[in-house]
Structure formats: structure tokens, C-alpha cells
Design a protein around this motif. Structure first.
Motif, PDB file in Angstrom:
ATOM      1  N   SER A 166     -25.307 -33.445 -92.281  1.00 19.56           N
ATOM      2  CA  SER A 166     -26.092 -33.976 -91.461  1.00 19.56           C
ATOM      3  C   SER A 166     -26.991 -32.900 -90.589  1.00 19.56           C
ATOM      4  O   SER A 166     -27.391 -33.223 -89.591  1.00 19.56           O
ATOM      5  CB  SER A 166     -25.667 -35.063 -90.662  1.00 19.56           C
ATOM      6  N   GLY A 167     -26.891 -31.731 -91.015  1.00 17.18           N
ATOM      7  CA  GLY A 167     -27.510 -30.636 -90.299  1.00 17.18           C
ATOM      8  C   GLY A 167     -26.603 -29.514 -90.207  1.00 17.18           C
ATOM      9  O   GLY A 167     -25.381 -29.753 -90.478  1.00 17.18           O
ATOM     10  N   MET A 168     -27.125 -28.136 -90.046  1.00 19.42           N
ATOM     11  CA  MET A 168     -26.327 -26.857 -89.951  1.00 19.42           C
ATOM     12  C   MET A 168     -25.994 -26.639 -88.638  1.00 19.42           C
ATOM     13  O   MET A 168     -26.766 -26.613 -87.555  1.00 19.42           O
ATOM     14  CB  MET A 168     -27.422 -25.743 -90.438  1.00 19.42           C
TER      15      MET A 168
ATOM     16  N   GLU B 257     -31.461 -30.901 -77.838  1.00 22.91           N
ATOM     17  CA  GLU B 257     -31.444 -32.482 -77.822  1.00 22.91           C
ATOM     18  C   GLU B 257     -31.651 -33.015 -79.049  1.00 22.91           C
ATOM     19  O   GLU B 257     -32.568 -32.373 -79.743  1.00 22.91           O
ATOM     20  CB  GLU B 257     -32.023 -33.049 -76.658  1.00 22.91           C
ATOM     21  N   GLU B 258     -30.934 -33.952 -79.457  1.00 28.39           N
ATOM     22  CA  GLU B 258     -31.147 -34.633 -80.523  1.00 28.39           C
ATOM     23  C   GLU B 258     -32.734 -35.107 -80.665  1.00 28.39           C
ATOM     24  O   GLU B 258     -33.146 -35.944 -79.749  1.00 28.39           O
ATOM     25  CB  GLU B 258     -30.296 -35.954 -81.002  1.00 28.39           C
ATOM     26  N   GLY B 259     -33.413 -34.578 -81.820  1.00 28.33           N
ATOM     27  CA  GLY B 259     -34.866 -34.903 -82.151  1.00 28.33           C
ATOM     28  C   GLY B 259     -35.618 -34.055 -81.765  1.00 28.33           C
ATOM     29  O   GLY B 259     -36.933 -33.865 -81.984  1.00 28.33           O
ATOM     30  N   ALA B 260     -35.244 -32.796 -80.981  1.00 27.54           N
ATOM     31  CA  ALA B 260     -36.107 -31.693 -80.420  1.00 27.54           C
ATOM     32  C   ALA B 260     -36.418 -30.904 -81.586  1.00 27.54           C
ATOM     33  O   ALA B 260     -35.836 -30.526 -82.674  1.00 27.54           O
ATOM     34  CB  ALA B 260     -35.347 -31.329 -79.356  1.00 27.54           C
ATOM     35  N   GLU B 261     -37.662 -30.438 -81.498  1.00 28.53           N
ATOM     36  CA  GLU B 261     -38.193 -29.482 -82.719  1.00 28.53           C
ATOM     37  C   GLU B 261     -38.751 -28.227 -81.656  1.00 28.53           C
ATOM     38  O   GLU B 261     -39.150 -27.955 -80.487  1.00 28.53           O
ATOM     39  CB  GLU B 261     -39.270 -30.057 -83.327  1.00 28.53           C
ATOM     40  N   GLY B 262     -38.803 -27.108 -82.575  1.00 27.06           N
ATOM     41  CA  GLY B 262     -39.135 -25.789 -81.954  1.00 27.06           C
ATOM     42  C   GLY B 262     -38.754 -24.576 -82.803  1.00 27.06           C
ATOM     43  O   GLY B 262     -38.171 -24.776 -83.930  1.00 27.06           O
TER      44      GLY B 262
ATOM     45  N   TYR C  47     -38.859 -22.869 -87.732  1.00 23.77           N
ATOM     46  CA  TYR C  47     -39.173 -23.966 -87.185  1.00 23.77           C
ATOM     47  C   TYR C  47     -37.916 -25.187 -87.547  1.00 23.77           C
ATOM     48  O   TYR C  47     -37.820 -25.438 -88.708  1.00 23.77           O
ATOM     49  CB  TYR C  47     -40.581 -24.789 -87.382  1.00 23.77           C
ATOM     50  N   ALA C  48     -37.496 -25.609 -86.387  1.00 25.31           N
ATOM     51  CA  ALA C  48     -36.177 -26.444 -86.651  1.00 25.31           C
ATOM     52  C   ALA C  48     -36.480 -27.764 -85.778  1.00 25.31           C
ATOM     53  O   ALA C  48     -36.992 -27.738 -84.973  1.00 25.31           O
ATOM     54  CB  ALA C  48     -34.973 -25.693 -86.265  1.00 25.31           C
ATOM     55  N   ARG C  49     -35.476 -28.752 -86.338  1.00 24.53           N
ATOM     56  CA  ARG C  49     -35.218 -29.966 -85.699  1.00 24.53           C
ATOM     57  C   ARG C  49     -33.835 -30.110 -85.404  1.00 24.53           C
ATOM     58  O   ARG C  49     -33.082 -29.993 -86.198  1.00 24.53           O
ATOM     59  CB  ARG C  49     -35.923 -31.148 -86.477  1.00 24.53           C
ATOM     60  N   VAL C  50     -33.711 -30.505 -84.202  1.00 22.11           N
ATOM     61  CA  VAL C  50     -32.120 -30.757 -83.874  1.00 22.11           C
ATOM     62  C   VAL C  50     -31.842 -32.146 -84.225  1.00 22.11           C
ATOM     63  O   VAL C  50     -32.243 -33.176 -83.925  1.00 22.11           O
ATOM     64  CB  VAL C  50     -32.019 -30.584 -82.312  1.00 22.11           C
ATOM     65  N   THR C  51     -30.860 -32.198 -85.153  1.00 26.00           N
ATOM     66  CA  THR C  51     -30.404 -33.364 -85.813  1.00 26.00           C
ATOM     67  C   THR C  51     -28.876 -33.895 -84.842  1.00 26.00           C
ATOM     68  O   THR C  51     -28.390 -35.031 -85.153  1.00 26.00           O
ATOM     69  CB  THR C  51     -29.931 -33.265 -86.988  1.00 26.00           C
TER      70      THR C  51
ATOM     71  N   HIS D 203     -31.999 -29.035 -88.683  1.00 31.96           N
ATOM     72  CA  HIS D 203     -32.623 -28.872 -89.984  1.00 31.96           C
ATOM     73  C   HIS D 203     -33.655 -27.789 -89.841  1.00 31.96           C
ATOM     74  O   HIS D 203     -34.423 -27.967 -88.942  1.00 31.96           O
ATOM     75  CB  HIS D 203     -33.440 -30.263 -90.541  1.00 31.96           C
ATOM     76  N   CYS D 204     -33.990 -27.047 -90.769  1.00 32.45           N
ATOM     77  CA  CYS D 204     -35.017 -25.981 -90.711  1.00 32.45           C
ATOM     78  C   CYS D 204     -36.122 -26.785 -91.552  1.00 32.45           C
ATOM     79  O   CYS D 204     -35.971 -26.945 -92.629  1.00 32.45           O
ATOM     80  CB  CYS D 204     -34.613 -24.820 -91.493  1.00 32.45           C
ATOM     81  N   ILE D 205     -37.383 -26.654 -90.825  1.00 34.40           N
ATOM     82  CA  ILE D 205     -38.492 -27.639 -91.382  1.00 34.40           C
ATOM     83  C   ILE D 205     -39.296 -26.581 -92.318  1.00 34.40           C
ATOM     84  O   ILE D 205     -39.764 -27.072 -93.270  1.00 34.40           O
ATOM     85  CB  ILE D 205     -39.130 -28.395 -90.391  1.00 34.40           C
TER      86      ILE D 205
END
Length: 443
Positions: A264-266, A290-295, A317-321, A335-337
Motif C-alpha cells: 500500500s505504498g513504499m 501526512e496521509e494524502g499529502a503530495e509533493g 513527485y509523490a503522494r503519502v499513502t 506512491h511515486c506519481i
């Protein structure tokens, strides 16, 4: 009982950050004492490293970029073959590796003996997390080259105790022949290569991937596996017991992020060696994990000797899962977007080619492939729908207009972006053996 390779993986993240805060001044002192390049850089930044005691103060420093590395290596000398930012003497170097050069001229990175041990420690943590065990036979599908995912990965997998078969760089026929002869448990290669082998195996060797012996499928070198459709595709194609991804950066540590059994994420695995930040790529402001944060991910070495970096913008660019996990690991999961240097902007909305590919893979009858067409390599902002090429799955009964209409709707619904699809033959959108380009400049 929690099954981890290193106890630091289950230490509270706040305590890990305290360790980073303690290590950082020592690294900054090392740079100041050993490097004229960094002394000049700190002076240009108007920074006194000796006054930086906290991570909050550290975030006031400017960023380093890939271009800084390239500029550092414009005038390479025998004394500093890795550029001005080479901090350890050349006599202390124990390994030199390079980037792939896919985003520009290749850059070179060095490791001292201590750096090399540190890399192996981090990568062994990550590889163990992906499910590799000492009893496994690993079919290593990446080439044994000087790039990050080559020899350094091979070495760390070997130190983990696995029996590693270095079949990468051979033809597909040869690679699959080795698989049928040696009976490996693990396939380790790039995500693009996994898909390529999924599609070519039966034609090349007459055996479907599901009938090959590998049951652990692990990929990296680009996002994709985190998409449920693609992961499911790999599970089905290989009749796999696990499908996981891992990621790193040659400039920093070859593999720092890896998926656990939750898939569910790295998780981050460079605790004690690298400090990681998440920033807004447009403003540079830091964002909490934090869960859902992106950057964009930003890295700083905490004990690197050879070619250290400070607040290095990765371009990933990643999203925190998540920030906790049933596996017991406490580091953030992502997750790396996609790559920020591949990011397009549609009416103010960020869009990544890999995200478009992942979304359209959910459409029945559409192959999980895409090519985004841009008129100019400098064209980033779009007000009109972005041209893309898609392919229909062989044997689908759906018409081109049905596929186009649903792709338009699903991309708009999930990504808030309008696209203008054209259906092309699936052979016109090949999957590369190692990395697949998703953007094409076409006037």
C-alpha cells in the motif's frame, strides 16, 4: 512478531528525526572542513552551517538541483573526476557509478568504502522489505552496468544472502532460458521490463509467464506497480505470490523506498543515512508527511563522504499513502506519481503521463499504455485538451469511439484534465525493455 531487517525501521518516526537532527551538524561540519565547493556555496547562500542546530533551521537553506551536479562536473580534473562537489579524495573512492542520462548528460557519483557499506545497509533493509530472503534465487533482469540499478543492486541482494543470477543485459530469449534452467524464485527488474516480459515470454520461449518458476515479482525504475490494475495484471500474468515495487536515486542511495506485504505504498528505509523532506515543487515550502499529502522529495546526506548533497531536489513527485502500517514499520509510505520534469499543467492542474496511463488502464478494452503528444519540448501549460495516443486491447469488442469517450470521461473525472485521444495500433506504443518514454514532441 514484527519481521524487519533492522530495528530502526520500527522506531517511532519522531525519534528517527531526532537522530537526523543530531547527525546533521556533523555532516555540515564535514562539508565545511573538507570542501571548497561547499564553503563557497554556503557563502553564496549567506549561511553559517555551524549555527544550524535544528531541522526547522535547516529548511531555510536553498535547494540543490540536478543542474548543480552537472555544473559541478563541467570541469572534471584528475584530482576531482566527479566534479567540484567531490568531497573525499580520489584515492578514497571505492566505486563510481552514473545516472542513466535519460534527463540529460549522465552525472557521476562516487562511494568511499564507508559510503558503499552504508548503501548496502539501506538497500538490504529495502530489499528485505520487498520480500527477498536469503533462501531465494533472484533472476536479476537489469544489466550489470555502472548505473544505480545495476551492480549496486546486485551487490546488496548478494549481501542479503540471496543467490543472485546476473542475467540482465542478455536477450529476452537468453534471460527466459536462464529462468527455465535455474528455477529462480524472484524476478527483479524494471517495471517496464516486467510488462515487456509479460507480453513477450510466450512468443519468445513458448512458455507463459505464469508457467515460469518466479513467483515474486519486484520492479522499479519508474512508477506503475502501485496502480491496482497494473499490479493485478502482473499478479495474473505471473501467477505471483507477491508483486512489489522499490525506488531510489543514484545521486543519494540507489534504493531507499520499498513496499512491504501490505503493498500500500513504499516505506522509507534510509533512516540514519539520509534525511528526506516533502516540498511544494512550485513554492519550495516544506509539507508534513501526512496521509494524502503530495509533493517533491528532497534529500540530504547525513554521513556521505564522496559526493554528498544538501537539500537535493529529486524531481520525484509523490503522494503519502500512510504514516503507520500493520507491518510495524514507522516511516512514511508513498506512491511515486511521476517526475516533475515530465509534469504538464492543464488549466492549473498538474498532470503526469504515468498518472494518465494508470487511469486509462482501468478502462475496459484499453491497453495500459499511453503517449502524450506535445508540440514543443518547452510546452508545459495547456488550455486546450492534451493530445494523447492510446491502444485497444487485442480482441476487444469495443469500438474506437467507445474507448475514446470513456477515456475522456475517466481522465476528466479522476484527474480533472481534458485529453484528446487517438487510437493507434498497440505495436505503435511498445513497452521498452527497461524504461518507457511517455511523452513525444511532435510538431
Amino acid at each position: 512478531m514484527v519481521d524487519v531487517y533492522d530495528l530502526i525501521e520500527i522506531e517511532p518516526w519522531e525519534e528517527v528525526l531526532v537522530k537526523h537532527e543530531r547527525l546533521l551538524p556533523n555532516q555540515l561540519e564535514y562539508l565545511t572542513e573538507q570542501s571548497a565547493y561547499y564553503r563557497r556555496l554556503f557563502e553564496e547562500w549567506d549561511v553559517r552551517p555551524a549555527t544550524i542546530d535544528t531541522l526547522d533551521e535547516f529548511t531555510e537553506l536553498p535547494f540543490m538541483t540536478k543542474q548543480d551536479e552537472r555544473d559541478s562536473q563541467v570541469s572534471q580534473t584528475p584530482a576531482k573526476p566527479l566534479g567540484e562537489h567531490q568531497t573525499a579524495p580520489t584515492s578514497a573512492l571505492n566505486r563510481v557509478i552514473s545516472s542513466s542520462g535519460t534527463t540529460g548528460k549522465p552525472t557521476y557519483f562516487g562511494l568511499t568504502s564507508q559510503d558503499r557499506r552504508d548503501w548496502n545497509t539501506v538497500q538490504e533493509r529495502a530489499f528485505y522489505t520487498t520480500g527477498v530472503r536469503s533462501a531465494d534465487i533472484v533472476l536479476f533482469g537489469a544489466g550489470q552496468t555502472m548505473i544505480t540499478g545495476g551492480t549496486p543492486y546486485f551487490e546488496s541482494l548478494t549481501k542479503l544472502g540471496a543467490n543472485v543470477v546476473p542475467a540482465g543485459g542478455e536477450s529476452t530469449d537468453r534471460l527466459l532460458s536462464v529462468a527455465t534452467d535455474i528455477h529462480p524464485d524472484v524476478l527483479w527488474t524494471t517495471t517496464s521490463h516486467i510488462r515487456y516480459l509479460s507480453e513477450q515470454a510466450e512468443e519468445v520461449c513458448g512458455i507463459s509467464p505464469a508457467d515460469l518458476p518466479m513467483t515474486k515479482v519486484i520492479g522499479g525504475g519508474g512508477p506503475g506497480i502501485s496502480n491496482p490494475e497494473i499490479r493485478s495484471e502482473f499478479y495474473d500474468a505471473w501467477d505471483a505470490s507477491l508483486v512489489r515495487e522499490a525506488m531510489g536515486l543514484g545521486d543519494v542511495v540507489g534504493c531507499m523506498w520499498a513496499e512491504c506485504e501490505e503493498e500500500s505504498g513504499m516505506h522509507f528505509h534510509a533512516q540514519g543515512y539520509v534525511h528526506v523532506e516533502l516540498i511544494n515543487p512550485e513554492t519550495g515550502d516544506t509539507r508534513p508527511f501526512e496521509e494524502g499529502a503530495e509533493g517533491e522529495l528532497v534529500y540530504t546526506h547525513l554521513r556521505r563522504e564522496a559526493t554528498p548533497l544538501v537539500r537535493f531536489r529529486s524531481g520525484d513527485y509523490a503522494r503519502v499513502t500512510g504514516t503507520d502500517c500493520d507491518c510495524g514499520r514507522t516511516s512514511p509510505k508513498i506512491h511515486c506519481i511521476g517526475r516533475t520534469d515530465e509534469m504538464l499543467i492543464y488549466k492549473g492542474m498538474n498532470v503526469f503521463p504515468s498518472a494518465v496511463r494508470d487511469v486509462i488502464s482501468e478502462v475496459e478494452g484499453v491497453a495500459p499504455r499511453v503517449r502524450m503528444i506535445v508540440p514543443d519540448e518547452k510546452k508545459v501549460h495547456f488550455e486546450n485538451p492534451i493530445s494523447i495516443e492510446i491502444a485497444s486491447e487485442p480482441g476487444t469488442s469495443r469500438t474506437e469511439s467507445e474507448l475514446i469517450n470513456e477515456v475522456v470521461d475517466v481522465v476528466r473525472g479522476q484527474l480533472k484534465v481534458r485529453v484528446d485521444p487517438t487510437v493507434v495500433d498497440i505495436d505503435e506504443l511498445p513497452t521498452d525493455e527497461y524504461k518507457t518514454d511517455l511523452i513525444e514532441v511532435r510538431n
